[in-house]
Every structure is written in structure tokens, then in C-alpha cells.
Design a protein around this motif. Structure first.
Motif, PDB file in Angstrom:
ATOM      1  N   LYS A 185       3.372 -11.892  -3.321  1.00 43.23           N
ATOM      2  CA  LYS A 185       2.611 -12.583  -2.416  1.00 43.23           C
ATOM      3  C   LYS A 185       1.504 -11.756  -2.212  1.00 43.23           C
ATOM      4  O   LYS A 185       1.364 -10.613  -2.636  1.00 43.23           O
ATOM      5  N   ALA A 186       0.484 -12.302  -1.321  1.00 46.53           N
ATOM      6  CA  ALA A 186      -0.642 -11.573  -0.719  1.00 46.53           C
ATOM      7  C   ALA A 186      -0.009 -10.255  -0.234  1.00 46.53           C
ATOM      8  O   ALA A 186      -0.882  -9.183  -0.539  1.00 46.53           O
ATOM      9  N   ILE A 187       0.869 -10.032   0.374  1.00 48.66           N
ATOM     10  CA  ILE A 187       1.266  -8.842   1.207  1.00 48.66           C
ATOM     11  C   ILE A 187       1.724  -7.781   0.029  1.00 48.66           C
ATOM     12  O   ILE A 187       1.410  -6.580   0.294  1.00 48.66           O
ATOM     13  N   ASP A 188       2.159  -8.244  -0.936  1.00 48.14           N
ATOM     14  CA  ASP A 188       2.517  -7.400  -2.248  1.00 48.14           C
ATOM     15  C   ASP A 188       1.330  -6.722  -2.681  1.00 48.14           C
ATOM     16  O   ASP A 188       1.198  -5.603  -3.169  1.00 48.14           O
ATOM     17  N   ALA A 189       0.308  -7.566  -2.974  1.00 46.34           N
ATOM     18  CA  ALA A 189      -1.035  -7.072  -3.624  1.00 46.34           C
ATOM     19  C   ALA A 189      -1.588  -6.102  -2.744  1.00 46.34           C
ATOM     20  O   ALA A 189      -2.174  -5.067  -3.113  1.00 46.34           O
ATOM     21  N   CYS A 190      -1.435  -6.516  -1.521  1.00 47.53           N
ATOM     22  CA  CYS A 190      -2.037  -5.507  -0.346  1.00 47.53           C
ATOM     23  C   CYS A 190      -1.337  -4.133  -0.472  1.00 47.53           C
ATOM     24  O   CYS A 190      -1.872  -2.900  -0.428  1.00 47.53           O
ATOM     25  N   ASN A 191       0.044  -4.235  -0.606  1.00 52.85           N
ATOM     26  CA  ASN A 191       0.729  -2.854  -0.707  1.00 52.85           C
ATOM     27  C   ASN A 191       0.264  -2.064  -1.809  1.00 52.85           C
ATOM     28  O   ASN A 191       0.410  -0.810  -1.961  1.00 52.85           O
ATOM     29  N   VAL A 192       0.290  -2.936  -3.150  1.00 56.12           N
ATOM     30  CA  VAL A 192      -0.170  -2.091  -4.284  1.00 56.12           C
ATOM     31  C   VAL A 192      -1.488  -1.069  -4.016  1.00 56.12           C
ATOM     32  O   VAL A 192      -1.647  -0.301  -4.472  1.00 56.12           O
ATOM     33  N   LEU A 193      -2.688  -2.002  -3.376  1.00 53.93           N
ATOM     34  CA  LEU A 193      -3.639  -1.470  -3.173  1.00 53.93           C
ATOM     35  C   LEU A 193      -3.533  -0.192  -2.314  1.00 53.93           C
ATOM     36  O   LEU A 193      -4.375   0.870  -2.701  1.00 53.93           O
ATOM     37  N   LYS A 194      -2.777  -0.205  -1.324  1.00 54.11           N
ATOM     38  CA  LYS A 194      -2.383   0.841  -0.453  1.00 54.11           C
ATOM     39  C   LYS A 194      -1.905   2.063  -0.960  1.00 54.11           C
ATOM     40  O   LYS A 194      -2.503   3.162  -0.853  1.00 54.11           O
ATOM     41  N   ASN A 195      -0.953   1.722  -1.727  1.00 53.51           N
ATOM     42  CA  ASN A 195      -0.339   2.576  -2.469  1.00 53.51           C
ATOM     43  C   ASN A 195      -1.366   3.423  -3.711  1.00 53.51           C
ATOM     44  O   ASN A 195      -1.160   4.539  -3.744  1.00 53.51           O
ATOM     45  N   ALA A 196      -2.022   2.567  -4.260  1.00 59.62           N
ATOM     46  CA  ALA A 196      -3.126   3.200  -5.189  1.00 59.62           C
ATOM     47  C   ALA A 196      -4.017   4.252  -4.492  1.00 59.62           C
ATOM     48  O   ALA A 196      -4.302   5.222  -4.922  1.00 59.62           O
TER      49      ALA A 196
END
Length: 316
Positions: A185-196
Motif C-alpha cells: 500500500k501507499a503507507i509501505d511506499a512511504c516507509n521505504v522512503l523514510k527508511n532510505a
């Protein structure tokens, strides 16, 4: 007794006098009607509990390949963002058949459009989040441009698809962070971005990378736009049907398919997750690339930031 009830029921349904039939088979009327009532209730309960055919979660192409519903949703999002607008679901069905070779009917397209909230009466255009189209730019160092995309994998043992979202730095080829799951979901994409951002040690006040994606629903969601704005990251999306604009992440997914997915027939999600995690570690830390001085991505990145070497500029 149940045989006598069945016999009596059969003759009564043919139109014979119930009292005569029940007397001939030796059944009391109360016994007969009690059993008939119970059987009717059981049949009604079975009908009530019966569910329809399970939605398979994929469509087939004319060449016999399975395409997950999430991939079809991505196709629909691209069509809506590009030539599909202002098509309705029936015209989108034709586009899916002609442009992507899918075997799909308009009823399924309607359901997927409804899940995406892109049916014509419901479609909303939000001028506060205009589409920022990607342009060819020169990249001269790490953390200038990142590319993200989703690849779909298949678990043969459970006949289901899974999602693999990866974020790559186009300069050093490192997969900075990724998500593997049965949903994405979009929240998963957000988490990947934050982790990066965290892994690269980027903090407020520093120049942030440009993040380039396609027009998938995870990347066009409001929460993803808000996350990019909060992190002061510029998000740009490639034009419809131009995967070459996302060439570095597309190239990585081709490598992933060739060296990992195609060599494994996963029994379940746990096995898929373990195998992919092992491959991702191998890719980042040990797999050499001719385009980055025959080094592994993380080694190349470390030598670049410590200024032991200088990389060649590239256009992405």
C-alpha cells in the motif's frame, strides 16, 4: 425412518393423498412434517452459507501468463493518467486488451476501477497535487536521484502473488531499502522512503534526492505526496508508457527476475521472503557491476562518499 420419509415425500410430491401415503408407509403425520421441516432448514442454511467462486486475483494474457490484479490496477492508473482519460470502464477494458494483451471482461475492470476509486462519476482531480513529469537529467553523485517501482512475484505452493517494492540510487546502484509483502500500500511506499532517508544519513537542511516513480496507485496516493512534502523530497512521475525513464529500477528488476525469481519455485511466503532477503544482501554487498568499476553497489558507494574514487556522470 429417513427412507420412509423420503419415500412418502416422493409420492406426496407426485400428488397422492398425504394421509393415505403416510398410513401406507407407517408414519405419523407429525413425524413426517417434523423431518421435512428440519431438512428444509438445513438446506436453507447451506444456501445461506454458500459463497461465490473465489476471486482468483489475476488475469491471463493471450500468451498464457498470469498478471496479478495489482498489476492490472497499475495499468488502469496509467491509462487514467494518460490516454485513458476520460474513458469509462468499458473503454478501459478495450485498452487493457489491446495495449497489454489481457484476457479480461468489463465486469472485472469495473470492480478494479471501483477499488481504485477512478470510476468516472467518482473521479476527482486535485489541483493541489499536480503531476510533476520526469525529465532527463545529469546525475553526478549518490543521493541525487532515486527510482522506485514494484515487481510482482508468484508463490507456486499457495497460488498467490506477492509484492516487491524497491528503491534504487541510480548513481551507485544500491537498493537502499525495499518492501516484500502479500500486499503493498501507499503507507509501505512511504516507509521505504523514510527508511532510505535514515539509512543514507540525510537530515533536514541537507539537499534531498529526487524520487522518480511510475503512476502506480501507491505513488499517486495522497499520503505518499504528503510524505514527500514533509521530507522535502521532490517526487516526479514518468509519462505513461515510458518505462525507459525508470530504466535503472527496471534493470534491477530484470536482474532480480533472472537471478532470483526464475531460479526458485516458492512453496510459501516465508520461503519467498527468506530467499529474497538473502539475494538482496548478495546484490548490495557482493554482486559486482561493470558500470561501477566492477564493484558491489555498497562498496562503490562507500568509496565515493569517502572520496577514494570519483564516478562517471550519467543521464537518467
Amino acid at each position: 425412518m429417513y427412507d420412509r420419509v423420503a419415500i412418502a415425500k416422493r409420492w406426496i410430491e407426485k400428488g397422492y393423498n398425504p394421509n393415505k401415503v403416510l398410513n401406507s408407509v407407517g408414519l405419523a403425520a407429525s413425524t413426517y412434517y417434523h423431518n421435512i421441516s428440519n431438512n428444509t432448514r438445513k438446506a436453507d442454511q447451506k444456501t445461506k452459507n454458500r459463497v461465490g467462486r473465489k476471486i482468483p486475483g489475476y488475469s491471463m494474457t493471450r500468451t498464457g501468463e498470469k498478471v496479478s490484479d495489482e498489476q492490472v490496477k497499475e495499468y488502469l492508473s496509467e491509462l487514467i493518467a494518460g490516454d485513458g482519460f476520460p474513458y469509462g470502464y468499458k473503454k478501459l477494458t478495450i485498452s487493457l486488451k489491446e495495449d497489454y494483451g489481457l484476457i479480461i471482461n468489463h465486469k472485472k475492470v469495473y470492480r478494479l476501477c471501483k477499488e481504485l476509486n477512478i470510476l468516472r462519476p467518482q473521479r476527482k482531480i486535485n489541483p493541489s497535487r499536480p503531476k510533476n513529469l520526469a525529465k532527463r537529467e545529469k546525475v553526478t553523485a549518490p543521493n541525487q536521484q532515486w527510482q522506485a517501482d514494484i515487481k510482482y512475484g508468484y508463490i507456486a505452493g499457495t497460488d498467490q502473488f506477492f509484492f516487491h517494492l524497491s528503491l534504487i540510487d541510480v548513481f551507485d546502484r544500491t537498493i537502499i531499502d525495499y518492501h516484500v509483502g502479500l500486499s503493498c500500500k501507499a503507507i509501505d511506499a512511504c516507509n521505504v522512503l523514510k527508511n532510505a532517508i535514515r539509512k543514507r544519513g540525510l537530515v533536514p537542511g541537507m539537499k534531498m534526492p529526487v524520487v522518480r516513480t511510475d503512476n502506480g496507485p501507491q505513488f499517486t496516493a495522497k499520503i505518499f505526496a504528503e510524505t514527500c512534502e514533509k521530507l522535502n523530497i521532490e517526487h516526479e512521475r514518468i509519462p505513461v508508457k515510458t518505462p525507459n525513464m525508470n530504466a535503472y529500477i527496471e534493470s534491477f528488476h530484470a536482474i532480480l527476475e533472472d537471478e532470483c525469481y526464475s531460479r526458485n519455485e516458492f512453496r510459501d511466503f516465508a520461503e519467498a521472503y527468506r530467499v529474497i532477503a538473502e539475494y538482496m544482501d548478495y546484490y548490495n554487498t557482493r554482486r559486482i557491476h561493470s558500470s561501477i568499476n566492477y564493484m558491489a553497489p555498497e562498496e562503490f558507494y562507500q568509496q565515493i562518499i569517502s572520496r577514494q574514487i570519483t564516478g562517471q556522470p550519467l543521464v537518467a
